[in-house]
Write a protein that holds these residues in place. Structure first.
Motif, PDB file in Angstrom:
ATOM      1  N   ARG A 305      41.566  -0.312 -17.382  1.00 50.31           N
ATOM      2  CA  ARG A 305      42.728  -0.656 -18.194  1.00 50.31           C
ATOM      3  C   ARG A 305      42.480  -1.976 -18.933  1.00 50.31           C
ATOM      4  NH1 ARG A 305      43.480   3.864 -16.952  1.00 50.31           N
ATOM      5  NH2 ARG A 305      45.448   4.917 -16.461  1.00 50.31           N
ATOM      6  N   PRO A 306      41.435  -2.046 -19.771  1.00 54.06           N
ATOM      7  CA  PRO A 306      41.210  -3.289 -20.527  1.00 54.06           C
ATOM      8  C   PRO A 306      42.359  -3.525 -21.491  1.00 54.06           C
ATOM      9  CG  PRO A 306      39.842  -1.510 -21.403  1.00 54.06           C
ATOM     10  CD  PRO A 306      40.478  -0.978 -20.139  1.00 54.06           C
ATOM     11  N   VAL A 307      42.840  -4.750 -21.540  1.00 50.19           N
ATOM     12  CA  VAL A 307      44.035  -5.011 -22.336  1.00 50.19           C
ATOM     13  C   VAL A 307      43.705  -5.329 -23.794  1.00 50.19           C
ATOM     14  CG1 VAL A 307      45.310  -5.796 -20.310  1.00 50.19           C
ATOM     15  CG2 VAL A 307      44.086  -7.464 -21.712  1.00 50.19           C
ATOM     16  N   ILE A 308      42.446  -5.575 -24.095  1.00 50.00           N
ATOM     17  CA  ILE A 308      42.002  -5.844 -25.466  1.00 50.00           C
ATOM     18  C   ILE A 308      41.166  -4.660 -25.937  1.00 50.00           C
ATOM     19  CG2 ILE A 308      40.729  -7.413 -26.973  1.00 50.00           C
ATOM     20  CD1 ILE A 308      43.249  -8.625 -25.762  1.00 50.00           C
ATOM     21  N   ASP A 309      41.360  -4.234 -27.189  1.00 49.44           N
ATOM     22  CA  ASP A 309      40.673  -3.059 -27.710  1.00 49.44           C
ATOM     23  C   ASP A 309      39.225  -3.330 -28.096  1.00 49.44           C
ATOM     24  OD1 ASP A 309      42.879  -1.280 -27.622  1.00 49.44           O
ATOM     25  OD2 ASP A 309      43.687  -2.188 -29.438  1.00 49.44           O
ATOM     26  N   LEU A 310      39.000  -4.418 -28.821  1.00 49.11           N
ATOM     27  CA  LEU A 310      37.714  -4.632 -29.473  1.00 49.11           C
ATOM     28  C   LEU A 310      37.220  -6.057 -29.283  1.00 49.11           C
ATOM     29  CD1 LEU A 310      38.574  -2.988 -32.922  1.00 49.11           C
ATOM     30  CD2 LEU A 310      37.186  -1.944 -31.122  1.00 49.11           C
ATOM     31  N   VAL A 311      35.892  -6.211 -29.286  1.00 49.48           N
ATOM     32  CA  VAL A 311      35.234  -7.505 -29.402  1.00 49.48           C
ATOM     33  C   VAL A 311      34.423  -7.455 -30.683  1.00 49.48           C
ATOM     34  CG1 VAL A 311      33.615  -9.130 -28.373  1.00 49.48           C
ATOM     35  CG2 VAL A 311      35.055  -7.724 -26.902  1.00 49.48           C
ATOM     36  N   ALA A 312      34.602  -8.416 -31.566  1.00 47.27           N
ATOM     37  CA  ALA A 312      34.016  -8.305 -32.903  1.00 47.27           C
ATOM     38  C   ALA A 312      33.149  -9.499 -33.262  1.00 47.27           C
ATOM     39  CB  ALA A 312      35.117  -8.139 -33.947  1.00 47.27           C
ATOM     40  N   ARG A 313      32.119  -9.236 -34.067  1.00 43.80           N
ATOM     41  CA  ARG A 313      31.280 -10.252 -34.691  1.00 43.80           C
ATOM     42  C   ARG A 313      31.150  -9.913 -36.168  1.00 43.80           C
ATOM     43  NH1 ARG A 313      32.065 -11.775 -30.276  1.00 43.80           N
ATOM     44  NH2 ARG A 313      30.596 -12.505 -28.687  1.00 43.80           N
ATOM     45  N   GLN A 314      31.035 -10.932 -37.014  1.00 46.33           N
ATOM     46  CA  GLN A 314      30.820 -10.723 -38.442  1.00 46.33           C
ATOM     47  C   GLN A 314      29.402 -11.145 -38.800  1.00 46.33           C
ATOM     48  OE1 GLN A 314      33.799 -12.507 -40.960  1.00 46.33           O
ATOM     49  NE2 GLN A 314      33.487 -10.938 -42.505  1.00 46.33           N
ATOM     50  N   VAL A 315      28.714 -10.314 -39.556  1.00 45.13           N
ATOM     51  CA  VAL A 315      27.320 -10.584 -39.915  1.00 45.13           C
ATOM     52  C   VAL A 315      27.277 -11.764 -40.873  1.00 45.13           C
ATOM     53  CG1 VAL A 315      25.236  -9.655 -40.969  1.00 45.13           C
ATOM     54  CG2 VAL A 315      26.695  -8.170 -39.556  1.00 45.13           C
ATOM     55  N   GLN A 367      27.932  -4.750 -20.101  1.00 46.01           N
ATOM     56  CA  GLN A 367      28.475  -3.387 -19.993  1.00 46.01           C
ATOM     57  C   GLN A 367      29.941  -3.395 -19.566  1.00 46.01           C
ATOM     58  OE1 GLN A 367      25.764  -1.519 -17.239  1.00 46.01           O
ATOM     59  NE2 GLN A 367      24.124  -1.339 -18.760  1.00 46.01           N
ATOM     60  N   TRP A 368      30.307  -4.352 -18.744  1.00 45.60           N
ATOM     61  CA  TRP A 368      31.695  -4.570 -18.313  1.00 45.60           C
ATOM     62  C   TRP A 368      32.183  -5.788 -19.083  1.00 45.60           C
ATOM     63  CZ3 TRP A 368      33.857  -8.832 -15.876  1.00 45.60           C
ATOM     64  CH2 TRP A 368      35.098  -8.651 -15.238  1.00 45.60           C
ATOM     65  N   ILE A 369      33.037  -5.582 -20.101  1.00 44.12           N
ATOM     66  CA  ILE A 369      33.305  -6.677 -21.035  1.00 44.12           C
ATOM     67  C   ILE A 369      34.798  -6.891 -21.323  1.00 44.12           C
ATOM     68  CG2 ILE A 369      31.044  -6.549 -22.135  1.00 44.12           C
ATOM     69  CD1 ILE A 369      32.433  -4.971 -24.422  1.00 44.12           C
ATOM     70  N   PRO A 370      35.663  -6.891 -20.322  1.00 47.55           N
ATOM     71  CA  PRO A 370      37.077  -7.158 -20.610  1.00 47.55           C
ATOM     72  C   PRO A 370      37.305  -8.553 -21.187  1.00 47.55           C
ATOM     73  CG  PRO A 370      36.677  -7.268 -18.254  1.00 47.55           C
ATOM     74  CD  PRO A 370      35.434  -6.708 -18.873  1.00 47.55           C
ATOM     75  N   PHE A 371      36.345  -9.473 -20.943  1.00 49.03           N
ATOM     76  CA  PHE A 371      36.452 -10.836 -21.454  1.00 49.03           C
ATOM     77  C   PHE A 371      35.539 -11.081 -22.648  1.00 49.03           C
ATOM     78  CE2 PHE A 371      37.650 -11.124 -16.943  1.00 49.03           C
ATOM     79  CZ  PHE A 371      38.885 -11.743 -17.053  1.00 49.03           C
ATOM     80  N   GLY A 372      35.069 -10.016 -23.275  1.00 44.90           N
ATOM     81  CA  GLY A 372      34.126 -10.178 -24.363  1.00 44.90           C
ATOM     82  C   GLY A 372      32.737 -10.459 -23.826  1.00 44.90           C
ATOM     83  N   GLY A 373      31.869 -11.022 -24.680  1.00 46.95           N
ATOM     84  CA  GLY A 373      30.506 -11.272 -24.234  1.00 46.95           C
ATOM     85  C   GLY A 373      29.779 -12.234 -25.142  1.00 46.95           C
ATOM     86  N   GLY A 374      28.589 -12.638 -24.685  1.00 49.09           N
ATOM     87  CA  GLY A 374      27.755 -13.531 -25.464  1.00 49.09           C
ATOM     88  C   GLY A 374      28.336 -14.936 -25.537  1.00 49.09           C
ATOM     89  N   ILE A 375      28.038 -15.630 -26.643  1.00 50.44           N
ATOM     90  CA  ILE A 375      28.435 -17.029 -26.782  1.00 50.44           C
ATOM     91  C   ILE A 375      29.946 -17.200 -26.913  1.00 50.44           C
ATOM     92  CG2 ILE A 375      26.237 -17.719 -27.799  1.00 50.44           C
ATOM     93  CD1 ILE A 375      27.600 -17.604 -30.541  1.00 50.44           C
TER      94      ILE A 375
END
Length: 448
Positions: A305-315, A367-375
């Motif tokens: 049940r992740p509460v956020i739909d998407l994690v996004a980056r802009q090129v 792979q498990w990213i409810p808090f987003g990822g990377g920097i």
């Protein structure tokens, strides 16, 4: 750069795609995957044309890309949280601010907040009715707001009361404004942006008073709230944070950790009532002083049940290679959290709510990213999980959560977070007065 290569996707006009996304964000993503595969292009606000991915290898590659190649989208919460917010900063300035803010949210400092969370939970549980249904989301929202006001803002007295009344309205309006084009002109105090700016001025005045009080306090070095730590912190060159940056970051921490944490707790109630064997095991674990199953359950709620739909980056570079795709400059690459979390190759029997999958294995953070990822992974992830752990422990210790026979609650968008449509309804009895927990015709293998 080699030729642009992007997958197909829906061709409907942007406003049509936007309406479809708002009507059924989670179901819509699954339909697009069924039609186009694990990657497709969309055209939706606030991003415009975007590549959506969910292949684990491609997600990892995106998160490992440097900020010079891909960074925050131009349109995000930074638009409403202020120029000093982590959501607004990029590159070296983002790294510099993040480095300053990391220490309060890790290691032994976290334990200082545990007592605050328990006190707020006990206070809220005392208001819960017994033997009749009620929505838990409002309660969870009050708990997380009060915790942040005390642990992050260091607020008390008049400032605590003023912020508790102001901030929920401000964050609710700001979360919807994030989805709209930026204002081009001042439209007056009755317009949405005019109302938000008025709230922001009121917020800044309250924070200025909190800062002034803290600076006059001879015992500031003994305080463990985040505001006090910000005032004491220093960049590598010895300078401190500006008052404007402190105000922006406090608001950022509230926006990132208040409603999302409360919503996850409401989902936890919704899930546990429909899996009574897990619920009984958790109550037994609390009585025995354990925590492993509870921690695994939190991870599984966040997965299913992740509460956020998407994690996004802009090129940001001339182009970016992400697995099979070559993405042009300016394009947004968005990771669908739900599609990744439902991937059978990553989480076998993914549609089953099964906390045991995390008992002996910590999740892969690509792979498990409810808090987003990377920097840009959420700075307060450890704080949020500590808070949820203490709230659930206290709830299971003090009340019996009765199993449910009604269907699963549907998803409902609240702008920032996807919440259970009925607010995570519960029926409870006090532990001291409780009869043995009844059984229902539901198993831990029930499909979500």
């Amino acid at each position: 750069m080699t030729a642009i290569t992007l997958p197909p996707g829906p061709t409907a006009p942007q406003f049509v795609q936007a309406l479809q996304a708002l009507a059924a964000p989670r179901r819509g993503m699954h339909r697009l995957r069924d039609r186009y595969g694990d990657a497709f292009t969309v055209n939706v606000p606030p991003y415009g044309r975007a590549l959506v991915i969910s292949d684990p290898a491609e997600v990892r590659q995106l998160f490992l890309a440097g900020s010079d190649a891909a960074d925050k989208p131009d349109r995000n919460l930074g638009h409403v949280l202020g120029p000093g917010s982590l959501f607004a900063l990029m590159g070296e300035e983002h790294r510099r601010q993040r480095k300053l803010l990391v220490p309060p949210f890790h290691g032994r400092r976290l334990t200082a907040y545990e007592k605050t969370v328990e006190e707020e939970t006990v206070r809220e549980l005392a208001s819960w009715p017994q033997g009749r249904g009620f929505a838990t989301l409002p309660s969870m929202t009050r708990i997380t707001l009060n915790v942040i006001l005390r642990a992050v803002f260091g607020a008390e007295g008049a400032e605590f009361s003023e912020l508790r009344e102001l901030l929920p309205r401000m964050i609710k309006l700001g979360s919807w404004l994030t989805l709209l084009p930026g204002p081009r002109a001042e439209l007056g105090r009755l317009s949405p942006w005019g109302r938000f700016r008025g709230m922001r001025r009121e917020y800044d005045a309250i924070v200025a008073r909190l800062i002034a009080k803290a600076e006059r306090d001879d015992a500031l070095d003994e305080h463990d709230d985040i505001l006090a730590l910000m005032l004491r912190s220093r960049y590598d060159d010895g300078t401190g944070m500006s008052r404007g940056d402190i105000a922006d970051q406090l608001l950022t921490l509230l926006a990132a950790g208040h409603e999302t944490t409360a919503t996850t707790l409401a989902w936890a109630v919704e899930r546990l009532r429909r899996h009574p064997a897990v619920l009984r095991a958790l109550a037994d674990e609390v009585d025995a002083g354990g925590s492993a199953l509870r921690e695994a359950t939190i991870l599984e709620v966040e997965r299913t049940r992740p509460v956020i739909d998407l994690v996004a980056r802009q090129v940001r570079a001339d182009g970016l290679r992400v697995g099979r795709w070559t993405v042009p400059q300016g394009y947004v690459v968005a990771v669908s959290i739900a599609l990744l979390h439902d991937d059978e190759s990553v989480f076998p029997d993914a549609r089953t709510f099964d906390p045991a999958r995390f008992l002996d294995a910590r999740p892969d953070l690509y792979q498990w990213i409810p808090f987003g990822g990377g920097i840009r992974r959420c700075l307060g992830a450890a704080f949020a999980n500590l808070e949820m752990n203490v709230v659930l422990r206290t709830m299971l210790r003090d009340v019996v959560l009765l199993p449910a026979v009604e269907p699963d609650e549907r998803w409902h968008s609240r702008g920032v977070a996807n919440a259970p449509a009925r607010g995570g309804r519960a029926v409870v009895r006090r532990r001291a007065d409780a009869a043995p927990t009844p059984t229902v015709a539901t198993t831990t293998a029930a499909r979500s």
